[in-house]
Design an enzyme around this catalytic site. Structure first.
Site, PDB file in Angstrom:
ATOM      1  N   TYR A   1       0.859  -1.182   0.000  1.00 54.54           N
ATOM      2  CA  TYR A   1       0.000   0.000   0.000  1.00 54.54           C
ATOM      3  C   TYR A   1       0.893   1.229   0.000  1.00 54.54           C
ATOM      4  O   TYR A   1       1.830   1.319   0.802  1.00 54.54           O
ATOM      5  CB  TYR A   1      -0.884   0.021   1.262  1.00 54.54           C
ATOM      6  CG  TYR A   1      -1.585   1.346   1.483  1.00 54.54           C
ATOM      7  CD1 TYR A   1      -2.901   1.520   1.080  1.00 54.54           C
ATOM      8  CD2 TYR A   1      -0.922   2.422   2.077  1.00 54.54           C
ATOM      9  CE1 TYR A   1      -3.540   2.740   1.253  1.00 54.54           C
ATOM     10  CE2 TYR A   1      -1.554   3.645   2.245  1.00 54.54           C
ATOM     11  CZ  TYR A   1      -2.852   3.796   1.833  1.00 54.54           C
ATOM     12  OH  TYR A   1      -3.487   5.004   1.994  1.00 54.54           O
TER      13      TYR A   1
ATOM     14  N   GLU B   1      -3.528   7.398  -4.049  1.00 56.91           N
ATOM     15  CA  GLU B   1      -3.366   6.139  -3.316  1.00 56.91           C
ATOM     16  C   GLU B   1      -3.309   4.970  -4.287  1.00 56.91           C
ATOM     17  O   GLU B   1      -4.112   4.891  -5.210  1.00 56.91           O
ATOM     18  CB  GLU B   1      -4.552   5.958  -2.361  1.00 56.91           C
ATOM     19  CG  GLU B   1      -4.482   4.685  -1.538  1.00 56.91           C
ATOM     20  CD  GLU B   1      -5.786   4.421  -0.768  1.00 56.91           C
ATOM     21  OE1 GLU B   1      -5.916   4.910   0.360  1.00 56.91           O
ATOM     22  OE2 GLU B   1      -6.673   3.723  -1.315  1.00 56.91           O
TER      23      GLU B   1
END
Ligand code: GDP
Ligand code: MN
Length: 397
Positions: free
Chosen positions: A101, A189
């Site tokens: 991530y 993101e």
């Protein structure tokens, strides 16, 4: 403005971040065509501006054309966490070896930027932060500083990208930073940023952005031609579109009482007051819209607002609730009369004025002696009157 995945990945691609081959499709026929071109297996991904699509059944793998059609017919009518699916992204299915991530976002509390990364990608970062807080690394970038290769490399190494990935990961972080700055984003993101490839072939392994989430700062829209290329393919609400053209803060709702006020808080409580009155009167009448004319609105703004609200056929009455601060109730009254003049026969309007030039405003309305304009002293009384008139109008229809 939040972007769909299929839009966000374009911005990543523009910064040379690897993304899987993909085609945006809007019906099962287009999905099948896209899947045939990409080659099976493919991933069929619901396009909605909300996360957790995988868990909700909005991300599925299809191994052949028939399965691609079946899955897309399943997904297209779906509503995921309240968001209607607006299309499908068909992507080549990658073999995932590991999920990371990475994100860059505005940190409002410290007024700078945050780079977040963890080797426990795939799930939402909030969940990872709860279960394995030690695995989430954070780096502040001061608004006046830059994020360079050295810092990016340190960041990549700190979360334990397998040795061979660190350099590529650092480059991706830097490219994300460029994407963030050039597009005036508030969030970029990638989750998962996946290590993909053949487990037995070292040279085939690389990092690829399998999902992309980007939010853009609406205040910067003027620097990007209003982000016209990201206009929503879903047909916009015609009333909301008209309101936007007039720079009004308007949200179309489903009830019968048009609501206009100054200040978001006052308008919100006006909606509640109408719903409360509708409940109490046993009619279930509710607000037809939210419309905030803001501070210091002119009579013209008021007139335009009323025109939009009164052109909505579901509206049976209008509740005008103004607490004059910068806004002058006198200007609002003039706008009401202007609109009543231009529109001729209209629906009943209930007015409550308080504050700046309230007396003058009320005097102007009284002198006009228009049977459609009613005045109430308190917000509760006005809401009740507007709800009663709306229920009455609905009955007559
Ligand atoms: P989200 O649930 O809305 O975050 O949607 P994602 O695009 O992140 O997809 C959810 C999950 O589907 C990912 O975390 C992956 O595990 C899986 N997934 C997505 N793309 C692929 C792919 O190309 N191959 C495989 N094997 N899994 C994928
Ligand atoms: Mn994701």
């Amino acid at each position: 403005m939040d972007l769909y995945e299929y839009q966000a990945r374009q911005l990543l691609e523009e910064q040379d971040i690897d993304v899987p081959k993909a085609v945006f499709a809007q019906n099962s026929h287009e999905v099948a065509e896209a899947a045939d071109i990409i080659g099976y297996p493919v991933v069929i991904k619901a396009q909605v501006k909300i996360g957790h699509r995988g868990q909700a059944g909005g991300v599925r793998i299809a191994h052949d054309r028939d399965e691609a059609i079946l899955i897309s017919e399943d997904i297209l009518p779906m509503t995921i966490h309240g968001h209607k699916v607006s299309g499908i992204l068909v992507t080549e299915a990658k073999n995932i070896l590991h999920e990371y991530y990475v994100s860059i976002s505005v940190d409002r509390s410290s007024r700078d930027f945050d780079v977040l990364a963890t080797a426990n990608g795939g799930t939402e970062v909030e969940e990872v932060a709860r279960k394995h807080p030690e695995s989430v690394k954070r780096l502040h970038i001061s608004a006046l500083e830059d994020f360079d290769l050295e810092a990016a490399t340190k960041m990549a190494e700190s979360i334990g990208f397998y040795h061979a990935d660190s350099a590529q990961a650092a480059q991706i972080l830097l490219n994300m930073w460029r994407c963030f700055k050039q597009n005036d984003a508030t969030l970029v993101e990638i989750n998962p940023l996946a290590k993909v490839g053949d487990p037995d072939d070292e040279s085939s392994k690389s990092l690829c952005a399998l999902d992309a989430k980007i939010s853009l700062d609406d205040n910067a829209a003027f620097r990007h031609d209003g982000w016209k290329r990201f206009a929503d393919p879903i047909v916009p609400d015609p009333f909301e579109q008209r309101a936007r053209e007039h720079n009004l803060h308007y949200v179309h709702l489903t009830g019968e009482v048009g609501v206009i006020g100054n200040g978001a808080g006052l308008v919100m409580s006006s909606l509640d007051a109408v719903a409360f009155a509708g409940e109490e009167q046993g009619t279930g009448v509710k607000a037809a819209n939210f419309l905030d004319i803001g501070g210091g609105a002119s009579s013209q703004v008021m007139c335009e607002s009323l025109e939009i609200i009164l052109s909505d056929p579901q509206v049976e009455s209008v509740f005008i609730n103004v607490y004059g601060g910068i806004t002058s109730c006198e200007q609002v009254a003039l706008g009401i009369l202007e609109a009543a003049d231009q529109l001729g026969a209209s629906k009943p309007m209930v007015v409550r004025f308080e504050g700046n030039k309230a007396d003058e405003g009320l005097r102007i309305l009284a002198e006009a002696d228009n049977p459609n304009i009613h005045v109430c002293e308190t917000m509760g009384q006005a809401a009740a009157e507007a709800a009663r008139l709306a229920a009455h109008g609905k009955e007559e229809r």
